[in-house]
Scaffold this motif. Structure first.
Motif, PDB file in Angstrom:
ATOM      1  N   CYS A 128       0.869  -1.181   0.000  1.00 59.30           N
ATOM      2  CA  CYS A 128       0.000   0.000   0.000  1.00 59.30           C
ATOM      3  C   CYS A 128       0.903   1.227   0.000  1.00 59.30           C
ATOM      4  O   CYS A 128       1.812   1.330   0.836  1.00 59.30           O
ATOM      5  CB  CYS A 128      -0.849   0.041   1.279  1.00 59.30           C
ATOM      6  N   HIS A 129       0.663   2.125  -0.918  1.00 61.45           N
ATOM      7  CA  HIS A 129       1.516   3.295  -1.041  1.00 61.45           C
ATOM      8  C   HIS A 129       1.215   4.308   0.067  1.00 61.45           C
ATOM      9  O   HIS A 129       0.114   4.345   0.635  1.00 61.45           O
ATOM     10  CB  HIS A 129       1.350   3.930  -2.423  1.00 61.45           C
ATOM     11  N   ALA A 130       2.215   5.140   0.329  1.00 57.35           N
ATOM     12  CA  ALA A 130       2.133   6.109   1.437  1.00 57.35           C
ATOM     13  C   ALA A 130       0.922   7.033   1.292  1.00 57.35           C
ATOM     14  O   ALA A 130       0.224   7.315   2.278  1.00 57.35           O
ATOM     15  CB  ALA A 130       3.416   6.946   1.457  1.00 57.35           C
ATOM     16  N   GLU A 131       0.676   7.500   0.080  1.00 56.46           N
ATOM     17  CA  GLU A 131      -0.416   8.455  -0.141  1.00 56.46           C
ATOM     18  C   GLU A 131      -1.761   7.804   0.162  1.00 56.46           C
ATOM     19  O   GLU A 131      -2.638   8.402   0.800  1.00 56.46           O
ATOM     20  CB  GLU A 131      -0.407   8.947  -1.597  1.00 56.46           C
ATOM     21  N   MET A 132      -1.917   6.555  -0.319  1.00 62.58           N
ATOM     22  CA  MET A 132      -3.168   5.839  -0.061  1.00 62.58           C
ATOM     23  C   MET A 132      -3.358   5.630   1.440  1.00 62.58           C
ATOM     24  O   MET A 132      -4.449   5.868   1.980  1.00 62.58           O
ATOM     25  CB  MET A 132      -3.156   4.485  -0.781  1.00 62.58           C
ATOM     26  N   PRO A 185       3.782  11.460  -6.664  1.00 65.60           N
ATOM     27  CA  PRO A 185       2.904  10.273  -6.618  1.00 65.60           C
ATOM     28  C   PRO A 185       2.830   9.504  -7.948  1.00 65.60           C
ATOM     29  O   PRO A 185       2.898  10.099  -9.023  1.00 65.60           O
ATOM     30  CB  PRO A 185       1.526  10.870  -6.287  1.00 65.60           C
ATOM     31  N   CYS A 186       2.648   8.201  -7.833  1.00 66.79           N
ATOM     32  CA  CYS A 186       2.487   7.344  -9.013  1.00 66.79           C
ATOM     33  C   CYS A 186       1.057   7.492  -9.563  1.00 66.79           C
ATOM     34  O   CYS A 186       0.228   8.200  -8.988  1.00 66.79           O
ATOM     35  CB  CYS A 186       2.779   5.892  -8.648  1.00 66.79           C
ATOM     36  N   ASN A 187       0.775   6.799 -10.653  1.00 66.98           N
ATOM     37  CA  ASN A 187      -0.554   6.893 -11.285  1.00 66.98           C
ATOM     38  C   ASN A 187      -1.677   6.416 -10.364  1.00 66.98           C
ATOM     39  O   ASN A 187      -2.745   7.028 -10.297  1.00 66.98           O
ATOM     40  CB  ASN A 187      -0.571   6.106 -12.609  1.00 66.98           C
ATOM     41  N   GLU A 188      -1.420   5.332  -9.613  1.00 70.59           N
ATOM     42  CA  GLU A 188      -2.474   4.815  -8.728  1.00 70.59           C
ATOM     43  C   GLU A 188      -2.767   5.815  -7.614  1.00 70.59           C
ATOM     44  O   GLU A 188      -3.937   6.054  -7.270  1.00 70.59           O
ATOM     45  CB  GLU A 188      -2.064   3.453  -8.129  1.00 70.59           C
ATOM     46  N   CYS A 189      -1.730   6.396  -7.056  1.00 70.93           N
ATOM     47  CA  CYS A 189      -1.931   7.382  -5.985  1.00 70.93           C
ATOM     48  C   CYS A 189      -2.554   8.650  -6.547  1.00 70.93           C
ATOM     49  O   CYS A 189      -3.399   9.273  -5.879  1.00 70.93           O
ATOM     50  CB  CYS A 189      -0.608   7.701  -5.296  1.00 70.93           C
ATOM     51  N   ALA A 190      -2.168   9.035  -7.753  1.00 72.93           N
ATOM     52  CA  ALA A 190      -2.737  10.250  -8.364  1.00 72.93           C
ATOM     53  C   ALA A 190      -4.259  10.110  -8.480  1.00 72.93           C
ATOM     54  O   ALA A 190      -5.001  11.052  -8.178  1.00 72.93           O
ATOM     55  CB  ALA A 190      -2.117  10.495  -9.727  1.00 72.93           C
TER      56      ALA A 190
HETATM   57 ZN    ZN Z   1       1.618   5.414  -5.517  1.00 82.82          ZN
END
Ligand code: ZN
Ligand SMILES: O=c1ccn([C@H]2C[C@H](O)[C@@H](COP(=O)(O)O)O2)c(=O)[nH]1
Length: 182
Positions: A83-87, A109-114
């Motif tokens: 799980c990414h930090a932003e999520m 941020p990566c695409n998923e976090c964006a």
């Molecule tokens: Zn991400």
């Protein structure tokens, strides 16, 4: 002249070398990253509302119940699970929503976090590192954030380092190390 303090004595001035808001929130993001078990890259995020209150903090890690001693940290494998930090910061929020907030992150941020940032109503991204900018995921995230009107600003902290000395208010002997399971 301030009527409340119109005495003739010299008034002690406040200290001037305190850290500014942006360095403070970015430092919280960097501190959160120190909790990450990812051996290759540690990311932290800190979400702040329009009253300058921190409403969410997160770092990259395995989902709850998925042991970080068992799930793989190898590049190419971990992306299925981490799980990414932003999520995590958004899901950890202590407010009803993060609409209009700013997210402070170590890494753009990566695409998923964006996608999650946009859909959650976050209006600004402040980041330090853009080291993955050439990857397709990050080209996509930059495009989506731009089209969604999310302001993205690369930030160079005003101070190079922030030292936290747990002993700074102890006059004599250093703190005894208390054994705690983490
Ligand atoms: Zn991400
Ligand atoms: O937006 C992001 C992008 C990455 N991370 C985390 C996820 C991983 O633990 C590391 C490295 O990611 P790679 O898949 O090797 O690029 O960084 C994140 O938290 N937020």
């Amino acid at each position: 002249m301030n009527k409340t303090f119109d005495n003739t004595e010299q008034i002690q001035k406040k200290r001037e070398d305190y850290i500014g808001w942006t360095d403070y929130f970015m430092a919280v993001a960097f501190l959160a990253a120190k909790r990450s078990k990812d051996p290759h890259f540690q990311v932290g995020a800190c979400i702040v509302n329009q009253d300058m209150r921190i409403v969410g903090v997160g770092y990259n890690g395995m989902p709850r119940g998925c042991s970080d001693d068992i799930y793989p940290w190898e590049k190419g494998k971990k992306k299925l699970y981490v799980c990414h930090a932003e999520m995590n910061a958004i899901l950890n929020k202590n407010s009803s929503d993060v609409w209009g907030c700013t997210i402070y992150v170590k890494l753009f941020p990566c695409n998923e976090c964006a996608k999650i940032i946009i859909q959650s109503g976050i209006k600004e991204v402040v980041y330090v590192s853009d080291k993955k900018a050439k990857k397709v995921e990050y080209k996509a995230s930059r495009q989506m954030l731009k089209d969604a009107g999310v302001i993205c600003t690369q930030y160079k902290p005003k101070v190079g380092t922030i030292v936290i000395d747990f002993d700074e208010d102890n006059d004599s002997s250093p703190l005894e190390t208390e054994k705690r399971s983490e």
